[in-house]
Design a protein around this motif. Structure first.
Motif, short mmCIF file in Angstrom:
data_model
loop_
_atom_site.label_atom_id
_atom_site.label_comp_id
_atom_site.label_asym_id
_atom_site.label_seq_id
_atom_site.Cartn_x
_atom_site.Cartn_y
_atom_site.Cartn_z
N GLY A 287 17.58 91.30 56.36
CA GLY A 287 18.94 91.56 56.82
C GLY A 287 19.97 90.63 56.22
O GLY A 287 21.18 90.88 56.33
N SER A 288 19.51 89.55 55.59
CA SER A 288 20.44 88.62 54.95
C SER A 288 21.15 89.29 53.78
O SER A 288 20.69 90.31 53.26
CB SER A 288 19.69 87.37 54.46
N VAL A 289 22.27 88.70 53.36
CA VAL A 289 23.11 89.29 52.31
C VAL A 289 23.45 88.24 51.26
O VAL A 289 23.78 87.10 51.59
CB VAL A 289 24.41 89.86 52.90
N ILE A 290 23.37 88.65 50.00
CA ILE A 290 23.84 87.83 48.89
C ILE A 290 24.95 88.61 48.19
O ILE A 290 24.76 89.77 47.82
CB ILE A 290 22.71 87.53 47.88
N VAL A 291 26.10 87.98 48.01
CA VAL A 291 27.18 88.57 47.21
C VAL A 291 27.30 87.72 45.95
O VAL A 291 27.65 86.54 46.03
CB VAL A 291 28.52 88.62 47.96
N ASP A 292 27.00 88.31 44.82
CA ASP A 292 26.95 87.58 43.55
C ASP A 292 28.22 87.83 42.75
O ASP A 292 28.35 88.85 42.07
CB ASP A 292 25.71 88.02 42.76
N LEU A 293 29.15 86.88 42.81
CA LEU A 293 30.41 87.04 42.09
C LEU A 293 30.26 86.77 40.60
O LEU A 293 31.22 86.96 39.84
CB LEU A 293 31.48 86.11 42.67
N THR A 316 19.92 92.25 51.16
CA THR A 316 20.89 93.04 50.41
C THR A 316 21.58 92.16 49.38
O THR A 316 22.15 91.11 49.74
CB THR A 316 21.93 93.66 51.35
N ILE A 317 21.54 92.59 48.12
CA ILE A 317 22.14 91.82 47.03
C ILE A 317 23.24 92.67 46.40
O ILE A 317 22.97 93.71 45.81
CB ILE A 317 21.08 91.44 45.98
N ILE A 318 24.48 92.21 46.55
CA ILE A 318 25.64 92.95 46.07
C ILE A 318 26.10 92.36 44.74
O ILE A 318 26.47 91.18 44.67
CB ILE A 318 26.78 92.90 47.10
N GLY A 319 26.05 93.18 43.69
CA GLY A 319 26.42 92.72 42.36
C GLY A 319 27.65 93.42 41.82
O GLY A 319 27.71 93.74 40.64
N GLN A 320 28.60 93.68 42.68
CA GLN A 320 29.80 94.42 42.29
C GLN A 320 30.62 93.67 41.24
O GLN A 320 30.95 92.49 41.42
CB GLN A 320 30.68 94.69 43.51
N GLU A 321 30.96 94.34 40.15
CA GLU A 321 31.85 93.76 39.15
C GLU A 321 33.31 94.11 39.48
O GLU A 321 33.57 95.00 40.28
CB GLU A 321 31.51 94.29 37.75
N ASN A 322 34.23 93.41 38.86
CA ASN A 322 35.65 93.72 38.95
C ASN A 322 36.12 93.87 40.39
O ASN A 322 36.81 94.83 40.75
CB ASN A 322 35.96 95.00 38.15
N ILE A 323 35.77 92.91 41.21
CA ILE A 323 36.13 92.96 42.63
C ILE A 323 37.64 92.98 42.86
O ILE A 323 38.11 93.67 43.79
CB ILE A 323 35.45 91.81 43.39
N PRO A 324 38.46 92.28 42.07
CA PRO A 324 39.91 92.36 42.33
C PRO A 324 40.47 93.77 42.31
O PRO A 324 41.47 94.04 42.98
CB PRO A 324 40.49 91.51 41.18
N SER A 325 39.84 94.69 41.58
CA SER A 325 40.33 96.07 41.56
C SER A 325 40.10 96.80 42.88
O SER A 325 40.61 97.90 43.07
CB SER A 325 39.67 96.86 40.42
N GLN A 326 39.34 96.18 43.78
CA GLN A 326 39.19 96.77 45.12
C GLN A 326 40.37 96.40 46.02
O GLN A 326 40.50 96.94 47.12
CB GLN A 326 37.87 96.30 45.75
N VAL A 327 41.19 95.47 45.57
CA VAL A 327 42.40 95.09 46.30
C VAL A 327 43.57 95.17 45.31
O VAL A 327 44.25 94.19 45.04
CB VAL A 327 42.28 93.65 46.86
#
Length: 392
Positions: A287-293, A316-327
Motif C-alpha cells: 500500500g506504500s507509494v513512491i513518486v519518482d520525480l 505503487t510506483i508513480i513515474g509520471q513525466e512532465n508533471i508541471p503540465s498537470q497544473v
C-alpha cells in the motif's frame, strides 16, 4: 521587435510560453507579441485574453515564424525530439529561439538547429545567481512538481495523511520521506506538512538541513562523508557508485518505515542515481507509494517506468513525466514570468542586445551563426560539436 508564441506540439504538453498578463510589460519595452491561435487554450488562456492585452493572433504557424524575430516556447527541439523537427524548415537565419532545450542530456539536437543558423537559448541553463532568480525556470517548475507529487501520492495512498482523533478512534499520521531537498523537495515537504503528514527529508548536502527543519520536517542524518556534495550552481553533484551503495544501505530502514517516498534526485545532464532498489521496495509495507520525480532521467527507483504507474510487491510506483503540465494554468504563469524577464534582459528599448560578457546571456546561449557556442555542450559533444547534422 516581434515575439512569436507558437502552440506546443510535444504530446501532453499543456503549458504555454507567455500568458496574457505579461504582454503589457513587453509592449511597454518596445516589443510586439504574436500568438498562434489556440496556443494558450489548454492552459486556460483563450485567444481573446491575449488580444485584450494587446497581442495579435497569427494567421498560421508559418506566418508566425516568418514575422517573429524571437520565438519563445516551452520545449525546443531537444526537449521535443520528434514533433520539434517539423518547425526546423520554418526557422529563419538569425532568429532567436528560446525555451527548454535539454541541452545537456540531448545535445545532438543542437546540430540540427545549427542547420538553420538560429540563436538558441536554453532556459534550463540559467545561472543560479541573484540577478537571474526571476528567470530560473527549473526552480519555478520544481515548485509545481513538488506540490503536485504530494497530491498524487495522497491520492494513491490507502491512508489519510493527517492524524485524526475521532469517536471511532485515533488515526495515526502517514509517514512521508522526501529524498532530495532542492526546490521540488522543499515544496513537497511543505505540502506534505500542510496535509498533516509526519515528514522526514534526506539530502546529501548538509547545507540544506536548516531549510528542512524550518519547514517542520525531520532531517535524516546519515553517516556518509563526501568532500564535494554540490556544484557551483547549488545542485547536488553526482557521486561514485560506492557512495550510492552505502547511501542505499543506510536509507533502507527509513524507506521501509515510510508510507510515502518522494524522490527528486537529479544531476543535470546525467542519468538519475538509483536510490531505491527492488529489494528496498520489497521491504516497504503493501500500500506504500513512491513518486519518482526523476522519472524523466531514468528514475531514482530501480522499478520506475517512465510515464507509467506500476505496482510491485504491493507498492505503487508513480513515474509520471512532465508533471508541471498537470497544473498548466499556474505552471504557465510561472514559466511566462521567467521568459518575460529574460526577454526584458535581452531587448532594450525595442532593440536586441547580446552582451556576451553578461553571465546570463553567455550561459544560456547554445548556438550562433551555425556553431555550438556553449562550453559545457561542446565538451559533451567533443569533435561532433563542430559538425552539422547533415555531416554525420
Amino acid at each position: 521587435m516581434i515575439i512569436g508564441v507558437p502552440k506546443e506540439t510535444y504530446p501532453g504538453e499543456t503549458r504555454v510560453a507567455l500568458i496574457p498578463a505579461v504582454i503589457p510589460s513587453l509592449i511597454k519595452a518596445g516589443m510586439e507579441v504574436h500568438i498562434e491561435s489556440g496556443a494558450g487554450a489548454e492552459s486556460g488562456y483563450p485567444d481573446s485574453a491575449y488580444t485584450e492585452k494587446g497581442a495579435a493572433i497569427a494567421s498560421s504557424r508559418l506566418q508566425l515564424f516568418e514575422t517573429a524575430k524571437i520565438i519563445v516556447q516551452v520545449r525546443l527541439l531537444g526537449a521535443n525530439p520528434e514533433q520539434g523537427k517539423t518547425d526546423l524548415p520554418l526557422m529563419q537565419d538569425g532568429q532567436l529561439i528560446i525555451g527548454l532545450a535539454e541541452a545537456l542530456s540531448n545535445p545532438h539536437a543542437l546540430r540540427e538547429l545549427n542547420t538553420r543558423k538560429v540563436l538558441a537559448f536554453a532556459m534550463e541553463l540559467m545561472p543560479r545567481i541573484t540577478r537571474a532568480q526571476s528567470m530560473d525556470v527549473l526552480s519555478s517548475m520544481g515548485t509545481v512538481a513538488g506540490y503536485k507529487a504530494v497530491l498524487m501520492a495522497a491520492n494513491a495512498l490507502p491512508k489519510m495523511f493527517p492524524m485524526l482523533m475521532t469517536a471511532a478512534g485515533t488515526v495515526a499520521p502517514s509517514k512521508v520521506l522526501i529524498i532530495g531537498a532542492g526546490v521540488a523537495g522543499l515544496q513537497a515537504i511543505s505540502m506534505a506538512r500542510r496535509l498533516g503528514a509526519s515528514v522526514e527529508a534526506y539530502d546529501l548536502r548538509p547545507a540544506v538541513k536548516e531549510q528542512v527543519l524550518s519547514l517542520g520536517a525531520k532531517f535524516v542524518d546519515l553517516p556518509l562523508e563526501t568532500a564535494d556534495s554540490e556544484d557551483k550552481g547549488g545542485y547536488a553533484k553526482a557521486q561514485d557508485e560506492e557512495f550510492y551503495r552505502k547511501q542505499r544501505e543506510l536509507l533502507g530502514k527509513v524507506i521501509a518505515s515510510s508510507d510515502v517516498v518522494v524522490t527528486t534526485a537529479a544531476v543535470p545532464g546525467k542519468k538519475a542515481p538509483i536510490l531505491i532498489t527492488a529489494d528496498m521496495v520489497a521491504a516497504m509495507a503493501p500500500g506504500s507509494v513512491i513518486v519518482d520525480l526523476a522519472a524523466e532521467r531514468g528514475g531514482n527507483c530501480e522499478l520506475t517506468k517512465a510515464n507509467q504507474t506500476v505496482v510491485a510487491h504491493g507498492v505503487t510506483i508513480i513515474g509520471q513525466e512532465n508533471i508541471p503540465s498537470q497544473v498548466p494554468y499556474h505552471a504557465s504563469q510561472m514559466y511566462s514570468k521567467n521568459i518575460a524577464t529574460f526577454l526584458l534582459h535581452l531587448v532594450k528599448k525595442g532593440e536586441l542586445t547580446l552582451n556576451m560578457e553578461d553571465e546570463i546571456t553567455r550561459e544560456t546561449l547554445l548556438t550562433r551563426d551555425g556553431e555550438i557556442v556553449h562550453s559545457r555542450v561542446r565538451e559533451i559533444l567533443g569533435p561532433l560539436a563542430g559538425r552539422r547534422a547533415e555531416e554525420t
